[in-house]
Design a protein around this motif. Structure first.
Motif, PDB file in Angstrom:
ATOM      1  N   ALA A 370       0.846  -1.178   0.000  1.00 60.23           N
ATOM      2  CA  ALA A 370       0.000   0.000   0.000  1.00 60.23           C
ATOM      3  C   ALA A 370       0.887   1.235   0.000  1.00 60.23           C
ATOM      4  O   ALA A 370       1.039   1.908   1.003  1.00 60.23           O
ATOM      5  CB  ALA A 370      -0.906  -0.021   1.223  1.00 60.23           C
ATOM      6  N   HIS A 511       4.498  12.132  14.504  1.00 61.46           N
ATOM      7  CA  HIS A 511       3.693  11.610  15.614  1.00 61.46           C
ATOM      8  C   HIS A 511       4.127  12.130  16.982  1.00 61.46           C
ATOM      9  O   HIS A 511       3.318  12.254  17.884  1.00 61.46           O
ATOM     10  CB  HIS A 511       3.771  10.081  15.657  1.00 61.46           C
ATOM     11  N   VAL A 742      -5.028  11.329   6.818  1.00 59.77           N
ATOM     12  CA  VAL A 742      -4.775  12.208   5.667  1.00 59.77           C
ATOM     13  C   VAL A 742      -3.467  11.881   4.956  1.00 59.77           C
ATOM     14  O   VAL A 742      -3.240  12.308   3.838  1.00 59.77           O
ATOM     15  CB  VAL A 742      -4.773  13.694   6.103  1.00 59.77           C
TER      16      VAL A 742
HETATM   17  N1  PCD Z   1      -6.870  15.018  10.815  1.00 59.36           N
HETATM   18  C1  PCD Z   1      -5.553  14.859  10.935  1.00 59.36           C
HETATM   19  C2  PCD Z   1      -4.961  13.726  10.370  1.00 59.36           C
HETATM   20  C3  PCD Z   1      -3.596  13.564  10.508  1.00 59.36           C
HETATM   21  N2  PCD Z   1      -2.871  14.486  11.161  1.00 59.36           N
HETATM   22  C4  PCD Z   1      -1.424  14.277  11.287  1.00 59.36           C
HETATM   23  O1  PCD Z   1      -0.871  14.020  10.047  1.00 59.36           O
HETATM   24  C5  PCD Z   1       0.079  12.911  10.126  1.00 59.36           C
HETATM   25  C6  PCD Z   1      -0.401  11.686   9.267  1.00 59.36           C
HETATM   26  O2  PCD Z   1      -1.474  11.073   9.933  1.00 59.36           O
HETATM   27  P1  PCD Z   1      -2.306   9.854   9.363  1.00 59.36           P
HETATM   28  O3  PCD Z   1      -3.094  10.265   8.202  1.00 59.36           O
HETATM   29  O4  PCD Z   1      -3.013   9.233  10.497  1.00 59.36           O
HETATM   30  O5  PCD Z   1      -1.205   8.829   8.808  1.00 59.36           O
HETATM   31  P2  PCD Z   1      -0.190   7.966   9.635  1.00 59.36           P
HETATM   32  O6  PCD Z   1      -0.779   6.639   9.921  1.00 59.36           O
HETATM   33  O7  PCD Z   1       0.360   8.753  10.744  1.00 59.36           O
HETATM   34  O8  PCD Z   1       0.997   7.822   8.613  1.00 59.36           O
HETATM   35  C7  PCD Z   1       0.953   6.852   7.576  1.00 59.36           C
HETATM   36  C8  PCD Z   1       0.974   7.563   6.244  1.00 59.36           C
HETATM   37  O9  PCD Z   1       1.953   8.587   6.242  1.00 59.36           O
HETATM   38  C9  PCD Z   1       2.214   9.185   4.963  1.00 59.36           C
HETATM   39  N3  PCD Z   1       3.011  10.336   5.112  1.00 59.36           N
HETATM   40  C10 PCD Z   1       4.363  10.203   5.274  1.00 59.36           C
HETATM   41  N4  PCD Z   1       5.080  11.274   5.629  1.00 59.36           N
HETATM   42  C11 PCD Z   1       6.409  11.152   5.809  1.00 59.36           C
HETATM   43  N5  PCD Z   1       7.118  12.254   6.147  1.00 59.36           N
HETATM   44  N6  PCD Z   1       7.045   9.962   5.650  1.00 59.36           N
HETATM   45  C12 PCD Z   1       6.370   8.857   5.288  1.00 59.36           C
HETATM   46  O10 PCD Z   1       6.991   7.711   5.166  1.00 59.36           O
HETATM   47  C13 PCD Z   1       4.990   8.950   5.052  1.00 59.36           C
HETATM   48  N7  PCD Z   1       4.257   7.852   4.631  1.00 59.36           N
HETATM   49  C14 PCD Z   1       2.940   8.109   4.123  1.00 59.36           C
HETATM   50  C15 PCD Z   1       2.130   6.849   4.170  1.00 59.36           C
HETATM   51  S1  PCD Z   1       2.307   5.762   2.924  1.00 59.36           S
HETATM   52 MO1  PCD Z   1       1.495   3.704   3.705  1.00 59.36          MO
HETATM   53  O11 PCD Z   1       2.749   3.150   4.579  1.00 59.36           O
HETATM   54  O12 PCD Z   1       1.967   3.114   2.131  1.00 59.36           O
HETATM   55  O13 PCD Z   1       0.250   2.480   3.774  1.00 59.36           O
HETATM   56  S2  PCD Z   1       0.387   5.159   5.125  1.00 59.36           S
HETATM   57  C16 PCD Z   1       1.239   6.564   5.138  1.00 59.36           C
HETATM   58  C17 PCD Z   1       0.177  12.537  11.578  1.00 59.36           C
HETATM   59  O14 PCD Z   1       1.232  13.231  12.170  1.00 59.36           O
HETATM   60  C18 PCD Z   1      -1.134  13.062  12.136  1.00 59.36           C
HETATM   61  O15 PCD Z   1      -1.170  13.236  13.438  1.00 59.36           O
HETATM   62  C19 PCD Z   1      -3.467  15.608  11.720  1.00 59.36           C
HETATM   63  O16 PCD Z   1      -2.783  16.453  12.302  1.00 59.36           O
HETATM   64  N8  PCD Z   1      -4.817  15.779  11.610  1.00 59.36           N
END
Ligand code: PCD
Ligand SMILES: [Cu+]
Length: 795
Positions: A370, A511, A742
């Motif tokens: 993916a 994060h 998103v």
């Molecule tokens: N309403 C809303 C939503 C969201 N956000 C933010 O924005 C970001 C994103 O988120 P999310 O949509 O829940 O997602 P994640 O689970 O964390 O991550 C994962 C993704 O992430 C994107 N972006 C990026 N950026 C960078 N700088 N680097 C990278 O590596 C990357 N990778 C790419 C891909 S390809 Mo796959 O693995 O193929 O299934 S899955 C994917 C984070 O910080 C959060 O917290 C906010 O603020 N608000």
């Protein structure tokens, strides 16, 4: 802002909203720690010998000269692994994959042997001393050829297998769809290819494995988007108890789906460490990453739309041939062999839909990950958005108006799609309107008219997408048998500073900032006072990791829930502190106060200290201020958006320039709007790359033609315009803070907008469809009326 009336939902205050990313302090100063930065005493280095052939029988391997190299400590072959019962490993899709080849090689670049030496250079040198005799076999390179009755059988390792079919899968209502098609005024059809592309993260994949012979504990530092799932799989494959394995994913230099699976090199590093008694590092180079780790897409699609003469879409019928490479190593929930391709009805209100997908083995690298697509939604969105443009083309209608006419209405939400998905919330017409206004759509059409009169090729492309992210309700979704729920643990220390432990794993998304912001919002403390711990199975609760934009929908929800549990506990402690009934306390701006007496307020920090003190605590509170939770999402979240792309095509060279790009995304409540915009910028660049520049092509012998960044092109600022973003906010009704994912949206929605724009530009040349990537050669040939196939070097 639309509110769908969930009382607990609130927006994150603007003050914390677009705060700078906490992790950037370390990244911009060069203090990140990536797998390749890990250096352990006595560490050895591994290198992989790869097959030059796409399909060949292994006759013999002679490792004696390599073993004689003074710096070589071990040479591992498929035979060594057979002895350890490790020659084959399970994939994430209920198939097996060779760790090191034993019988045949099945794609160019497949792992054949592993050398462990004192340094990286010696390991690589020794690869050349290994003598392998191959007996070449005819390769299957074209997915269509794979189904021929006389095609060579690639997976003859599987007993009784006589063809190259991986699976047949269908969804929707065939009879109802056929019925709609027979009754419709208009039926349009189109073949299209979503070519094989690669996530190509800046950091390639790698691992440092350290088997401690005394304690029997294996520690693996690795590029992993899903440390806990990896640990479980190592435990199953190696037969080691899970608590004797620690997986650490340190800083990750981009994942994009490339780091979801387990690669043979990781397993080889583990075996190397077991055999030598020393830590072993294996880090692949760029070509290895591009040739052998997970590719994405490779969907050969045939779409049909049934409509009435005024452009009302009635039905959609799709057939897909999915090229899975030599091993079915796709990463997606077990019930969905074609990922979430079932969402192919897109954003439209139609009467019936049906699709069939056939997966095939070919002599190419496994994968089908993916790559920013939430499990094949990219392919689904591309298909329906191209089909709508083909319909507009054939009916002589404006593609934006045609979409407007067919979009789902706000009153239809929650909406159950014809293939069984429940879209949680949306106001699609408003989002499309916002995008068209931002782009000055009507003026653009007028300009295009004037330019066409002068022989200039200007194109305007529109796309509208609906994504389904946040897998998933564990009842319906698992990966390799593991249900898709994620844990969170929150502990507030006596001084009011907090630590949040997560199962998801950032790869650059921020994060450490956004999850701290959620806690800060819920507890009224500063995000700077919330430390986010992740990426270490010894230190974090179990969960399935980060991909499919699931962190915010699943772990973001877990974080809000766990913070609310802490708040509930704080209320009880505060009631003891203030000697009142908990029901008499009010929560406001991060404090509990006796109703009508704001001066009595106690902050979370004060309450935390009291929870650790000699205060007499009420019934049910054992002391300390912490909580944990496992979040099993009730549904996926359905972000959506409307994109408008404007291109100019050079009539002499076929070169496409993206002049303008407007993206209006709706991902519900935005935690950190700046990070969200960064995510969208990245995804739009991905889309331009795929639409205009990228394909993993092969020649007739199965030679991989994209093994470096000289051949497999990445978009830079040179190819990208200055993105113009807008937004609408339709909260998810089932997410505790109303947020939807998103991270992948822009990659999902943008390729169709770019391709639609280029095809629109080429309308005077009678072009109705073109397959990506729209390189100058492809565009120029189309202008000459001689289309070029892009995925095979066969013309
Ligand atoms: N309403 C809303 C939503 C969201 N956000 C933010 O924005 C970001 C994103 O988120 P999310 O949509 O829940 O997602 P994640 O689970 O964390 O991550 C994962 C993704 O992430 C994107 N972006 C990026 N950026 C960078 N700088 N680097 C990278 O590596 C990357 N990778 C790419 C891909 S390809 Mo796959 O693995 O193929 O299934 S899955 C994917 C984070 O910080 C959060 O917290 C906010 O603020 N608000
Ligand atoms: Cu994805």
């Amino acid at each position: 802002m639309t509110t769908t009336g969930v009382p607990e939902q609130r927006t994150i205050p603007v003050g914390h909203g677009s705060m700078p990313r906490k992790e950037d302090e370390r990244f911009v100063r060069g203090h990140g720690t990536y797998v390749d930065d890990v250096v352990l005493p006595g560490m050895l280095h591994g290198a992989v010998l790869r097959s030059p052939h796409a399909h060949a029988r292994l006759v013999s391997i002679d490792t004696s000269a390599a073993m004689a190299h003074p710096k070589v400590r071990a040479v591992v072959t498929g035979q060594t692994l057979e002895g350890l019962n490790l020659a084959w490993m399970p994939t994430l899709s209920h198939d097996v994959q060779a760790v090191l080849a034993t019988d045949k090689v099945r794609f160019q670049g497949q792992e054949v042997a592993f050398v462990v030496a004192e340094d990286r250079y010696a390991a690589r040198d020794a690869l050349e001393l290994i003598d392998v005799e191959y007996e070449p076999l005819p390769p299957v390179v074209d997915a269509h050829r794979a189904l021929d009755t006389d095609a060579p059988v690639i997976r003859d390792d599987v007993e009784g297998r006589t063809d190259n079919r991986v699976f047949d899968w269908e969804t929707g209502d065939r009879a109802a769809t056929d019925d709609v098609f027979t009754r419709a005024d208009v039926v349009v059809e189109q073949d299209m290819l979503y070519p094989r592309v690669h996530p190509a993260p800046l950091e390639t994949c790698g691992a440092v494995a350290d088997m401690d012979a005394v304690t029997g504990k294996l520690t693996v530092w690795t590029t992993s988007q899903a440390p806990h799932a990896h640990r479980t799989l190592y435990a199953l494959v190696a037969g080691l108890p899970e608590h004797k394995i620690r997986v650490i994913a340190p800083d990750i230099g981009g994942g994009f789906g490339n780091k979801v699976g387990i690669y043979p090199g990781y397993v080889c590093a583990v075996v190397g460490s077991i055999l030598t008694g020393k830590p072993v590092k294996w880090v692949e180079d760029r070509s290895e990453n591009l040739m052998s780790t997970s590719f994405a897409r490779d969907y050969h699609m045939h779409g049909e739309i049934a409509a009435s003469r005024d452009g009302t879409i009635l039905g959609l019928r799709v057939r897909v041939l999915a090229d899975h490479g030599a091993f079915n190593g796709t990463a997606q929930p077990s019930k969905y062999p074609a990922g979430f391709f079932g969402v192919f009805t897109g954003s439209y209100d139609l009467q019936a839909a049906h699709c069939e997908v056939t997966g095939v083995y070919t002599n190419k690298a496994p994968g089908g990950v993916a790559y920013a697509c939430s499990f094949r939604i990219t392919e689904a969105v591309y298909l329906v958005e191209r089909m709508v443009d083909v319909l507009a083309h054939d009916l002589g209608l404006d593609p934006a108006r045609l979409r407007e006419h067919n979009l789902l209405r706000p009153s239809q939400f929650p909406y159950r799609s014809k293939t069984g998905w429940e879209y949680d919330s949306g106001d699609y017409p408003r989002t499309l309107r916002t995008a068209l206004e931002l782009a000055h759509y009507d003026d653009l059409r007028a300009e295009q008219h004037r330019r066409r009169d002068r022989g200039e090729l200007m194109g305007i492309g529109v796309s509208f997408f609906t994504e389904a992210v946040g897998a998933g309700p564990r009842k319906h979704m698992d990966i390799a048998g593991l249900g898709m729920a994620d844990g969170a643990e929150l502990r507030v220390h006596p001084t009011g500073k907090a630590v949040l432990r997560l199962s998801v794993q950032t790869q650059g998304q921020g994060h450490e900032t956004t999850f701290a912001q959620i806690v800060a919002e819920e507890l009224g403390i500063s995000p700077a006072d919330v430390d986010v711990v992740h990426g270490d199975t010894d230190q974090t609760p179990y969960g399935l990791g980060t991909y499919g934009s699931r962190s915010t929908p699943v772990s973001g929800a877990a974080t809000a829930v766990v913070a609310r549990r802490v708040r509930d506990k704080a209320r009880l402690v505060a009631s003891a502190m203030l000697e009142v009934d908990p029901g008499d306390l009010e929560w406001e701006k991060g404090r509990f106060a006796v109703r009508g007496d704001p001066d009595s307020a106690r902050t979370i920090a004060e309450i935390a200290l009291a929870a650790h003190s000699d205060l007499d605590l009420p019934e049910g509170v054992e002391g300390h201020l912490d909580a944990s939770c496992v979040y099993n999402p009730p549904n996926l979240t359905y972000p959506f958006g409307a994109y408008v792309c404007v291109v100019d095509v050079d009539p002499d060279t076929g070169q496409v320039r993206v002049r303008d790009f407007v993206a209006v995304d709706d991902c519900g409540v935005r935690i950190n709007p700046m990070i969200v915009e960064g995510q969208i910028h990245g995804g739009l660049a991905d889309g331009v790359g795929m639409a205009l520049m990228q394909v993993m092509a092969f020649d007739e012998d199965g030679n991989h033609l994209g093994g470096s960044f000289m051949d497999y092109l990445l978009p830079t600022t040179m190819e990208c315009p200055s993105w113009r973003l807008g937004q609408t906010v339709t909260p998810s009704p089932h997410h505790p803070i109303g947020a939807k994912g998103v991270g992948e949206s822009a990659t999902v929605g943008s390729p169709a907008a770019v391709v639609n724009a280029v095809v629109d530009a080429l309308k005077p040349h009678g072009v109705r469809h073109l397959d990506m990537p729209l390189t100058p050669a492809v565009v120029w040939r189309a202008m000459q009326g001689r289309p070029l196939r892009t995925d095979l070097a066969i013309t």
